[in-house]
Design an enzyme around this catalytic site. Sequence first.
Site, PDB file in Angstrom:
ATOM      1  N   GLU A 236      21.195  -5.579   6.214  1.00 51.64           N
ATOM      2  CA  GLU A 236      21.349  -4.185   6.652  1.00 51.64           C
ATOM      3  C   GLU A 236      20.376  -3.890   7.788  1.00 51.64           C
ATOM      4  O   GLU A 236      19.339  -4.540   7.910  1.00 51.64           O
ATOM      5  CB  GLU A 236      21.038  -3.235   5.487  1.00 51.64           C
ATOM      6  N   ASP A 237      20.698  -2.896   8.595  1.00 57.66           N
ATOM      7  CA  ASP A 237      19.751  -2.442   9.600  1.00 57.66           C
ATOM      8  C   ASP A 237      18.689  -1.553   8.952  1.00 57.66           C
ATOM      9  O   ASP A 237      17.500  -1.678   9.220  1.00 57.66           O
ATOM     10  CB  ASP A 237      20.466  -1.693  10.744  1.00 57.66           C
TER      11      ASP A 237
ATOM     12  N   ASP B 268      18.292   3.987   3.860  1.00 58.47           N
ATOM     13  CA  ASP B 268      17.824   5.367   4.000  1.00 58.47           C
ATOM     14  C   ASP B 268      17.920   6.053   2.635  1.00 58.47           C
ATOM     15  O   ASP B 268      17.057   5.881   1.777  1.00 58.47           O
ATOM     16  CB  ASP B 268      18.686   6.019   5.084  1.00 58.47           C
TER      17      ASP B 268
ATOM     18  N   PHE C 199      14.541   9.924  12.218  1.00 61.77           N
ATOM     19  CA  PHE C 199      15.737   9.223  12.656  1.00 61.77           C
ATOM     20  C   PHE C 199      15.351   8.249  13.764  1.00 61.77           C
ATOM     21  O   PHE C 199      14.616   8.603  14.682  1.00 61.77           O
ATOM     22  CB  PHE C 199      16.775  10.223  13.175  1.00 61.77           C
TER      23      PHE C 199
ATOM     24  N   ARG D  76      22.610   1.545  20.719  1.00 61.32           N
ATOM     25  CA  ARG D  76      22.461   0.321  19.912  1.00 61.32           C
ATOM     26  C   ARG D  76      21.846  -0.821  20.711  1.00 61.32           C
ATOM     27  O   ARG D  76      21.285  -1.752  20.148  1.00 61.32           O
ATOM     28  CB  ARG D  76      23.823  -0.155  19.394  1.00 61.32           C
TER      29      ARG D  76
HETATM   30  P1  IMP Z   1      22.062   5.298   3.478  1.00 64.76           P
HETATM   31  O1  IMP Z   1      23.400   5.056   2.852  1.00 64.76           O
HETATM   32  O2  IMP Z   1      21.675   6.746   3.493  1.00 64.76           O
HETATM   33  O3  IMP Z   1      20.965   4.412   2.915  1.00 64.76           O
HETATM   34  O4  IMP Z   1      22.208   4.980   5.010  1.00 64.76           O
HETATM   35  C1  IMP Z   1      22.371   3.737   5.457  1.00 64.76           C
HETATM   36  C2  IMP Z   1      23.056   3.723   6.800  1.00 64.76           C
HETATM   37  O5  IMP Z   1      22.891   4.935   7.552  1.00 64.76           O
HETATM   38  C3  IMP Z   1      22.405   2.659   7.619  1.00 64.76           C
HETATM   39  O6  IMP Z   1      23.035   1.408   7.415  1.00 64.76           O
HETATM   40  C4  IMP Z   1      22.548   3.181   9.029  1.00 64.76           C
HETATM   41  O7  IMP Z   1      23.774   2.761   9.575  1.00 64.76           O
HETATM   42  C5  IMP Z   1      22.542   4.670   8.893  1.00 64.76           C
HETATM   43  N1  IMP Z   1      21.192   5.223   9.157  1.00 64.76           N
HETATM   44  C6  IMP Z   1      20.287   5.671   8.258  1.00 64.76           C
HETATM   45  N2  IMP Z   1      19.164   6.093   8.848  1.00 64.76           N
HETATM   46  C7  IMP Z   1      19.349   5.913  10.176  1.00 64.76           C
HETATM   47  C8  IMP Z   1      18.523   6.129  11.321  1.00 64.76           C
HETATM   48  O8  IMP Z   1      17.361   6.583  11.270  1.00 64.76           O
HETATM   49  N3  IMP Z   1      19.071   5.804  12.520  1.00 64.76           N
HETATM   50  C9  IMP Z   1      20.327   5.288  12.663  1.00 64.76           C
HETATM   51  N4  IMP Z   1      21.128   5.040  11.611  1.00 64.76           N
HETATM   52  C10 IMP Z   1      20.642   5.355  10.382  1.00 64.76           C
HETATM   53 MG    MG Z   2      24.362   0.479   8.791  1.00 65.88          MG
END
Ligand code: IMP
Ligand code: MG
Length: 182
Positions: free
Chosen positions: A104-105, A108, A158, A171
């Site tokens: 994963e990148d 969050d 963010f 990106r």
């Molecule tokens: P989660 O499901 O809330 O954990 O979010 C995960 C996904 O949201 C990541 O794989 C990202 O694609 C996107 N994401 C969450 N935080 C950021 C951020 O700070 N910048 C850009 N994309 C984010």
């Molecule tokens: Mg992602």
Amino acid sequence: MKIDVNGTMMNVRTLFSAEQIQKRTQELAQQINQEYGLDQTLVILVALNGAFVFAADLVRELKMTTQIEFIRIKSYEGTQSSGSIQLLTPIPKNLVGKHVLIIEDIVDTGRSFHFLLNLLSQTDAASLKMCTLLNKPEAREFPDLKPDYVGFDIGKNFVIGYGLDLDGVYRNLPYIADLTNA
Ligand code: IMP
Ligand code: MG
């Protein structure tokens, strides 16, 4: 650099340079090489879109045989998690008995991670682990959900660059930057 985010001017500030990211990626790869060993095939499951840059750098540091698969999920709209996760591609077949490492990148809220774990626990993989470049522990909605390999823990800001986007843009930045009020 200053950018307009939904009518608010934001400063873009470098959080991790390309060099810092490269060094940390090499350390993570070394840890993965050591923990899995070189004798077995590792299935790398890249969570698109955001993880494509990190995964490309990480996998080239791995020494074992790898099978690289891609899965596309979507959760974000602008700078807010949308709350609903969509799976846009099918789960790769033939994961039975395989060691699977999700790339994963960023983790969050953890909703995507939770969603992927649920989905993949139905595949009879031999093991299932998660490697993420960035982790936002303070934003987690699932306190027990901890990635197995983390590049950097960050706060709730963010961030963009190195695969991470704001509505599809930025990106390609070779570094990671965060957005702060101008
Ligand atoms: P989660 O499901 O809330 O954990 O979010 C995960 C996904 O949201 C990541 O794989 C990202 O694609 C996107 N994401 C969450 N935080 C950021 C951020 O700070 N910048 C850009 N994309 C984010
Ligand atoms: Mg992602």
